[in-house]
Write a protein that holds these residues in place. Structure first.
Motif, PDB file in Angstrom:
ATOM      1  N   GLN A 157       5.117 -28.611 -12.318  1.00 30.40           N
ATOM      2  CA  GLN A 157       4.717 -29.735 -13.177  1.00 30.40           C
ATOM      3  C   GLN A 157       4.299 -29.233 -14.553  1.00 30.40           C
ATOM      4  O   GLN A 157       4.663 -29.823 -15.574  1.00 30.40           O
ATOM      5  CB  GLN A 157       3.572 -30.518 -12.539  1.00 30.40           C
ATOM      6  CG  GLN A 157       3.974 -31.282 -11.304  1.00 30.40           C
ATOM      7  CD  GLN A 157       2.764 -31.868 -10.585  1.00 30.40           C
ATOM      8  OE1 GLN A 157       1.673 -31.295 -10.586  1.00 30.40           O
ATOM      9  NE2 GLN A 157       2.965 -33.027  -9.955  1.00 30.40           N
ATOM     10  N   GLN A 158       3.541 -28.142 -14.594  1.00 34.50           N
ATOM     11  CA  GLN A 158       3.118 -27.572 -15.871  1.00 34.50           C
ATOM     12  C   GLN A 158       4.331 -27.160 -16.693  1.00 34.50           C
ATOM     13  O   GLN A 158       4.433 -27.464 -17.882  1.00 34.50           O
ATOM     14  CB  GLN A 158       2.215 -26.354 -15.635  1.00 34.50           C
ATOM     15  CG  GLN A 158       0.886 -26.684 -15.002  1.00 34.50           C
ATOM     16  CD  GLN A 158       0.106 -25.442 -14.631  1.00 34.50           C
ATOM     17  OE1 GLN A 158       0.448 -24.316 -14.997  1.00 34.50           O
ATOM     18  NE2 GLN A 158      -0.970 -25.633 -13.870  1.00 34.50           N
ATOM     19  N   ARG A 159       5.274 -26.481 -16.036  1.00 31.49           N
ATOM     20  CA  ARG A 159       6.472 -26.012 -16.723  1.00 31.49           C
ATOM     21  C   ARG A 159       7.289 -27.200 -17.245  1.00 31.49           C
ATOM     22  O   ARG A 159       7.786 -27.174 -18.364  1.00 31.49           O
ATOM     23  CB  ARG A 159       7.295 -25.147 -15.774  1.00 31.49           C
ATOM     24  CG  ARG A 159       8.323 -24.305 -16.455  1.00 31.49           C
ATOM     25  CD  ARG A 159       9.011 -23.283 -15.564  1.00 31.49           C
ATOM     26  NE  ARG A 159       9.174 -23.657 -14.185  1.00 31.49           N
ATOM     27  CZ  ARG A 159       8.581 -23.035 -13.153  1.00 31.49           C
ATOM     28  NH1 ARG A 159       7.805 -22.006 -13.355  1.00 31.49           N
ATOM     29  NH2 ARG A 159       8.777 -23.436 -11.925  1.00 31.49           N
ATOM     30  N   ARG A 160       7.401 -28.275 -16.452  1.00 29.30           N
ATOM     31  CA  ARG A 160       8.171 -29.448 -16.865  1.00 29.30           C
ATOM     32  C   ARG A 160       7.536 -30.109 -18.087  1.00 29.30           C
ATOM     33  O   ARG A 160       8.224 -30.492 -19.026  1.00 29.30           O
ATOM     34  CB  ARG A 160       8.260 -30.447 -15.710  1.00 29.30           C
ATOM     35  CG  ARG A 160       9.222 -31.562 -15.954  1.00 29.30           C
ATOM     36  CD  ARG A 160       9.469 -32.431 -14.716  1.00 29.30           C
ATOM     37  NE  ARG A 160       8.457 -32.424 -13.687  1.00 29.30           N
ATOM     38  CZ  ARG A 160       7.402 -33.255 -13.664  1.00 29.30           C
ATOM     39  NH1 ARG A 160       7.230 -34.130 -14.604  1.00 29.30           N
ATOM     40  NH2 ARG A 160       6.529 -33.187 -12.671  1.00 29.30           N
ATOM     41  N   ILE A 161       6.203 -30.201 -18.113  1.00 33.53           N
ATOM     42  CA  ILE A 161       5.500 -30.799 -19.255  1.00 33.53           C
ATOM     43  C   ILE A 161       5.694 -29.934 -20.495  1.00 33.53           C
ATOM     44  O   ILE A 161       5.964 -30.433 -21.585  1.00 33.53           O
ATOM     45  CB  ILE A 161       4.004 -30.999 -18.926  1.00 33.53           C
ATOM     46  CG1 ILE A 161       3.849 -32.085 -17.854  1.00 33.53           C
ATOM     47  CG2 ILE A 161       3.209 -31.356 -20.176  1.00 33.53           C
ATOM     48  CD1 ILE A 161       2.452 -32.203 -17.283  1.00 33.53           C
ATOM     49  N   VAL A 162       5.583 -28.619 -20.342  1.00 31.01           N
ATOM     50  CA  VAL A 162       5.775 -27.712 -21.481  1.00 31.01           C
ATOM     51  C   VAL A 162       7.201 -27.803 -22.003  1.00 31.01           C
ATOM     52  O   VAL A 162       7.430 -27.879 -23.219  1.00 31.01           O
ATOM     53  CB  VAL A 162       5.429 -26.254 -21.087  1.00 31.01           C
ATOM     54  CG1 VAL A 162       5.887 -25.285 -22.147  1.00 31.01           C
ATOM     55  CG2 VAL A 162       3.938 -26.121 -20.849  1.00 31.01           C
ATOM     56  N   GLU A 163       8.181 -27.809 -21.110  1.00 27.80           N
ATOM     57  CA  GLU A 163       9.571 -27.903 -21.542  1.00 27.80           C
ATOM     58  C   GLU A 163       9.842 -29.224 -22.248  1.00 27.80           C
ATOM     59  O   GLU A 163      10.667 -29.283 -23.158  1.00 27.80           O
ATOM     60  CB  GLU A 163      10.503 -27.708 -20.344  1.00 27.80           C
ATOM     61  CG  GLU A 163      10.519 -26.267 -19.871  1.00 27.80           C
ATOM     62  CD  GLU A 163      11.228 -26.047 -18.554  1.00 27.80           C
ATOM     63  OE1 GLU A 163      11.577 -27.042 -17.863  1.00 27.80           O
ATOM     64  OE2 GLU A 163      11.422 -24.866 -18.187  1.00 27.80           O
ATOM     65  N   GLU A 164       9.120 -30.269 -21.850  1.00 32.62           N
ATOM     66  CA  GLU A 164       9.236 -31.547 -22.551  1.00 32.62           C
ATOM     67  C   GLU A 164       8.749 -31.415 -23.992  1.00 32.62           C
ATOM     68  O   GLU A 164       9.350 -31.958 -24.910  1.00 32.62           O
ATOM     69  CB  GLU A 164       8.426 -32.619 -21.809  1.00 32.62           C
ATOM     70  CG  GLU A 164       8.557 -34.004 -22.363  1.00 32.62           C
ATOM     71  CD  GLU A 164       7.752 -35.019 -21.568  1.00 32.62           C
ATOM     72  OE1 GLU A 164       7.532 -36.126 -22.107  1.00 32.62           O
ATOM     73  OE2 GLU A 164       7.318 -34.724 -20.444  1.00 32.62           O
ATOM     74  N   THR A 165       7.681 -30.646 -24.213  1.00 34.57           N
ATOM     75  CA  THR A 165       7.174 -30.461 -25.579  1.00 34.57           C
ATOM     76  C   THR A 165       8.130 -29.619 -26.416  1.00 34.57           C
ATOM     77  O   THR A 165       8.216 -29.810 -27.621  1.00 34.57           O
ATOM     78  CB  THR A 165       5.784 -29.780 -25.602  1.00 34.57           C
ATOM     79  OG1 THR A 165       5.889 -28.441 -25.124  1.00 34.57           O
ATOM     80  CG2 THR A 165       4.775 -30.552 -24.792  1.00 34.57           C
ATOM     81  N   LEU A 166       8.850 -28.694 -25.780  1.00 35.67           N
ATOM     82  CA  LEU A 166       9.757 -27.821 -26.520  1.00 35.67           C
ATOM     83  C   LEU A 166      11.092 -28.489 -26.835  1.00 35.67           C
ATOM     84  O   LEU A 166      11.720 -28.159 -27.830  1.00 35.67           O
ATOM     85  CB  LEU A 166      10.002 -26.535 -25.727  1.00 35.67           C
ATOM     86  CG  LEU A 166       8.786 -25.634 -25.531  1.00 35.67           C
ATOM     87  CD1 LEU A 166       9.119 -24.495 -24.587  1.00 35.67           C
ATOM     88  CD2 LEU A 166       8.261 -25.119 -26.850  1.00 35.67           C
ATOM     89  N   SER A 167      11.508 -29.422 -26.002  1.00 36.23           N
ATOM     90  CA  SER A 167      12.816 -30.031 -26.205  1.00 36.23           C
ATOM     91  C   SER A 167      12.752 -31.412 -26.835  1.00 36.23           C
ATOM     92  O   SER A 167      13.755 -31.922 -27.304  1.00 36.23           O
ATOM     93  CB  SER A 167      13.550 -30.131 -24.868  1.00 36.23           C
ATOM     94  OG  SER A 167      12.859 -31.009 -24.009  1.00 36.23           O
TER      95      SER A 167
END
Length: 131
Positions: free
Chosen positions: A23-33
């Motif tokens: 979940q943390q990784r998915r949220i971070v990837e959302e901020t990057l993309s």
């Protein structure tokens, strides 16, 4: 003398959500993309933006379970070049690049990659230039 007692309800302690690494990784990837700000994304997940910034730092350092050798491909669009839009300097063919070279054109500038590059560093450069 009469006394009036006022009853007020005391709310319980704030409940914190535990998020899995995925979940943390998915949220971070959302901020990057995404073109949305970190604050907007944090609010949409009902969390503090500082926590997302901390996770982002961990992600870019490879500490959120991301293998530094893994590489994700970015979406690419190819535009046809119109001869009337090409200036003389751009019309000159560039020097022949090496077969393993990558050239990325973004609104903020161009990126030329030759040889092996750290994927996390490249991701940060692309993110900064695409803003």
């Amino acid at each position: 003398m009469d006394t009036v007692t006022k009853f007020t309800e005391v709310k319980g302690a704030r409940k914190y959500r535990r998020r899995t690494v995925d979940q943390q990784r998915r949220i971070v990837e959302e901020t990057l993309s995404s073109m949305r700000s970190v604050v907007e994304i944090a609010r949409s997940h009902e969390m503090n933006a500082n926590q997302v910034f901390d996770w982002r730092k961990q992600y870019l350092e490879g500490r959120l379970g991301v293998n530094g050798r893994e590489c994700a491909l970015l979406p690419v669009t190819v535009n046809e070049v119109n001869d009337s839009n090409v200036d003389e300097a751009a019309a000159c063919p560039p020097a022949a690049p090496s077969p393993d070279a990558i050239r990325i054109q973004l609104p903020g500038g161009d990126i030329h990659v030759e040889g092996s590059v750290d994927p996390d560093r490249l991701r940060v450069v692309i993110q900064c230039l695409s803003r």
